[in-house]
Design a protein around this motif. Structure first.
Motif, short mmCIF file in Angstrom:
data_model
loop_
_atom_site.label_atom_id
_atom_site.label_comp_id
_atom_site.label_asym_id
_atom_site.label_seq_id
_atom_site.Cartn_x
_atom_site.Cartn_y
_atom_site.Cartn_z
N ALA A 86 0.85 -1.20 0.00
CA ALA A 86 0.00 0.00 0.00
C ALA A 86 0.88 1.24 0.00
O ALA A 86 0.62 2.21 -0.73
CB ALA A 86 -0.93 -0.01 1.21
N ALA A 89 2.32 1.61 -3.45
CA ALA A 89 1.33 2.16 -4.38
C ALA A 89 1.20 3.67 -4.20
O ALA A 89 1.11 4.41 -5.19
CB ALA A 89 -0.02 1.48 -4.16
N LEU A 105 -0.22 -2.91 -6.65
CA LEU A 105 -1.61 -3.21 -6.29
C LEU A 105 -1.90 -4.71 -6.38
O LEU A 105 -2.61 -5.26 -5.53
CB LEU A 105 -2.57 -2.42 -7.18
CG LEU A 105 -2.61 -0.92 -6.93
CD1 LEU A 105 -3.51 -0.23 -7.95
CD2 LEU A 105 -3.06 -0.61 -5.51
#
Length: 124
Positions: A86, A89, A105
């Motif tokens: 995360a 990303a 992702l």
């Protein structure tokens, strides 16, 4: 479902082990020139720390359940790797590196799948 979980865990572990070892074995400059432009935003020690976390996560996914010692560490490692992805990303979004966003992702959702699967659906 057990086989699906092990296949997903194996793919996740292989991806993080190879990525982590590559980042550990290369200097920051070589990583940047190989397409990992995000390393320019980080201190070399931080890049190595991220790489070490990826390797530790890969080991944590597979080894505890295989040796039957604290297998609960496997979904914990998957959850930690999901958080790591995360963050990756977000870095790729901030840098507008949309090519790097997709693998981050995919790995994040695979890690979430393994974490949820091992915590709730097919626990050890």
């Amino acid at each position: 479902m057990e086989i699906v979980m092990w296949v997903a865990t194996g793919i996740l572990a292989a991806a993080f082990l190879s990525a982590g070892l590559f980042k550990l074995s290369q200097p920051k400059e070589r990583l940047a020139s190989s397409g990992m432009g995000w390393v320019e935003d980080f201190h070399p020690a931080a890049v190595k720390l991220i790489a070490a976390a990826e390797v530790a996560g890969a080991i944590g996914l597979v080894v505890p359940p295989l040796v039957h010692i604290a297998p609960v560490l496997s979904p914990i490692a998957a959850a930690c790797l999901a958080v790591t992805m995360a963050g990756a990303a977000l870095i790729h979004l901030r840098r507008r590196e949309f090519r790097g966003l997709i693998p981050a992702l995919v790995l994040m959702f695979l890690a979430i799948f393994v974490a949820v699967g091992r915590f709730a659906i097919v626990p050890f």
